[in-house]
Design an enzyme around this catalytic site. Structure first.
Site, PDB file in Angstrom:
ATOM      1  N   ARG A 185     -10.065 -11.755   2.543  1.00  0.00           N
ATOM      2  CA  ARG A 185     -10.991 -12.791   2.076  1.00  0.00           C
ATOM      3  C   ARG A 185     -10.350 -14.176   2.119  1.00  0.00           C
ATOM      4  O   ARG A 185     -11.047 -15.183   2.210  1.00  0.00           O
ATOM      5  CB  ARG A 185     -11.489 -12.458   0.678  1.00  0.00           C
ATOM      6  CG  ARG A 185     -10.441 -12.460  -0.407  1.00  0.00           C
ATOM      7  CD  ARG A 185     -10.902 -11.726  -1.642  1.00  0.00           C
ATOM      8  NE  ARG A 185     -10.990 -10.288  -1.391  1.00  0.00           N
ATOM      9  CZ  ARG A 185     -11.414  -9.399  -2.298  1.00  0.00           C
ATOM     10  NH1 ARG A 185     -11.788  -9.812  -3.504  1.00  0.00           N
ATOM     11  NH2 ARG A 185     -11.481  -8.121  -2.007  1.00  0.00           N
ATOM     12  N   LYS A 214       0.834  -1.195   0.000  1.00  0.00           N
ATOM     13  CA  LYS A 214       0.000   0.000   0.000  1.00  0.00           C
ATOM     14  C   LYS A 214       0.875   1.253   0.000  1.00  0.00           C
ATOM     15  O   LYS A 214       2.057   1.216   0.364  1.00  0.00           O
ATOM     16  CB  LYS A 214      -0.892   0.030   1.243  1.00  0.00           C
ATOM     17  CG  LYS A 214      -1.938  -1.058   1.336  1.00  0.00           C
ATOM     18  CD  LYS A 214      -2.725  -0.916   2.636  1.00  0.00           C
ATOM     19  CE  LYS A 214      -3.736  -2.021   2.804  1.00  0.00           C
ATOM     20  NZ  LYS A 214      -4.881  -1.875   1.870  1.00  0.00           N
TER      21      LYS A 214
END
Length: 456
Positions: free
Chosen positions: A309, A235
């Site tokens: 996820r 990020k």
């Protein structure tokens, strides 16, 4: 500041009025109070506040404007405005559960790292028609979620999250088991291991069970990514600023579990939290890797920054094996959810129409907003992979929250009903009862749902 509640009004308690933006509402106050409000040009607008004199140079009371009455948490402003001491609502009949809960939540402060004590103690008498135990139960749950999310990663890595879950388990005499490090591979939780193996603290699966074994099974699953660098798909600096809150799903389901246990609801409760740090090291998982999951599906890693996820996939598959009657998962999963609905309105996904209707009902009744988005099956093909059973991300970035929910749905088959909640877990702009920082979202609505479905 801290707002305490008491059932019996203290001797020197002072009155506070909640005043709507309505001349007739102001006229219900004593004549001296009316005259003072008129002199102050007080009209009852939301957030408008004034202290009322006692006539002897002391404070005789207070008035807070709540506007048209469309914000049930408007009384949350009281905590910062009332002087320290004991107070009671003079118009108690007009004060409901949410108004008092808002006043309590408005007093929240996260002071763990402050040398200076900024606490101010305010006591509010609970009106006779309200349940003080229920108020305390919900307040404590929200405070738990906020505290966990607000704690920075240097003090909230997987071992600290384990301690937090274990503390709640011990308090309610629940069974608690931990599978950590390479034991995750032994116990067929390879995705939890893969995501967390590069972290300085070993990844782990936290498993808490409570209640009679023959009671209806309710399973809660929470994403416990204690910090998310994005992995090798790193990020930006600004993108990492709030990544301490990436375990917000775990914090919220733990707070929900605490309410269920504290209320002694007759369910067989299971809490599953995959606790990891998505860090960068030589053994970090890579873009293009193909990883096996507990369910037997092989997953192509399109991007290492969509790791939540993956850990949820193993946890959901594990929970699903028991065929619970109800399974709920919460996760700070996608930025797409925030783009679609903003920070204050989490979307949820379910194929169960009856469950969706009850979630919507309780979200409205508890003023704990949730909004249903579709599990649009035609988008499942966007997760197709040429080399594996499924890709965990899409190539075009569209409908990101929907496709993430569809991905998770592949790991749920046996549960009687399942819903996924893509929460933000953070309040970015202060409003009454909701200071900037970590936030509980949806858990009061879900507690009411479980209470309705399984309560006595």
């Amino acid at each position: 500041m801290t707002v305490h509640i008491v059932k019996i009004q203290e001797k020197h308690s002072r009155p506070v009025w909640l005043v709507r933006e309505d001349p007739q509402n102001i006229e219900a106050l004593p004549p001296a109070a009316q005259a003072w409000l008129q002199a102050q040009n007080f009209e009852g607008r939301e957030g408008e506040f004034t202290l009322l004199p006692a006539g002897n140079s002391e404070i005789g009371g207070a008035a807070l404007g709540v506007g048209k009455g469309d914000n049930p948490f408007a009384a949350g402003a009281l905590a910062k405005m009332l002087p320290e001491g004991a107070w009671h609502f003079e118009n108690a009949a007009d004060v409901d559960h949410l108004a008092l809960l808002g006043a309590m939540l408005g007093g929240y402060q996260f002071n763990r790292y402050r040398a200076e004590n900024t606490e101010k103690n305010v006591t509010l008498t609970v009106p006779a028609h309200l349940d003080d135990q229920e108020l305390s139960r919900q307040w404590q749950a929200v405070v738990l979620a906020r505290d966990l999310i607000n704690t920075p990663a240097n003090d909230m890595l997987p071992d600290a999250l384990e301690w937090a879950v274990g503390s709640v388990a011990r308090r309610y005499k629940a069974d608690f088991a931990v599978t950590a490090g390479d034991d995750l591979l032994r116990d067929n939780l390879p995705l939890v291991h893969a995501v967390g193996r590069a972290g300085a603290v070993a990844p782990r699966l936290l498993d808490m069970r409570w209640g009679r074994e023959d009671a209806p099974k309710v399973t809660l699953v929470g994403k416990g990514v204690c910090f998310d660098t994005g992995g090798l798909d790193i990020k930006s600096a600004s993108g990492m600023l709030l990544m301490k809150k990436d375990m917000g799903g775990a914090a919220n389901v733990l707070a929900l579990a605490q309410m269920i246990m504290d209320a002694k609801l007759p369910v067989r409760l299971r809490l599953l939290v995959p606790a990891v740090e998505n860090a960068i090291a030589g053994n970090a998982f890579r873009p293009g890797d193909i990883l096996p999951g507990r369910k037997g599906l092989h997953i192509e890693i399109g991007n290492t920054d969509a790791e939540g996820r993956l850990v949820l996939a193993d946890a959901l598959a594990l929970g699903d094996e028991e065929a619970p009657e109800l399974m709920l998962d919460m996760a700070t999963l996608t930025g797409a959810a925030r783009i679609a609905l903003g920070p204050d309105l989490p979307p949820f996904f379910t194929a169960d129409e009856a469950l969706a209707a009850r979630v919507i009902h309780h979200a409205a009744a508890q003023c704990d907003p949730l909004w249903r988005l579709p599990l649009w099956q035609p988008y499942m093909k966007r997760l197709a992979s040429r080399v594996a059973d499924i890709n965990k991300t899409t190539n075009d970035g569209q409908a990101g929250s929907v496709t993430a929910a569809l991905f998770l749905s592949r790991f749920v088959e046996k549960a009687g009903a399942w819903a996924h909640f893509d929460i933000y877990g953070w309040t970015p702009v202060e409003r009454p009862g909701f200071p900037v920082g970590g936030e509980a979202q949806g858990i009061r609505a879900l507690y009411a749902l479980v209470q309705e479905k399984y309560g006595k």
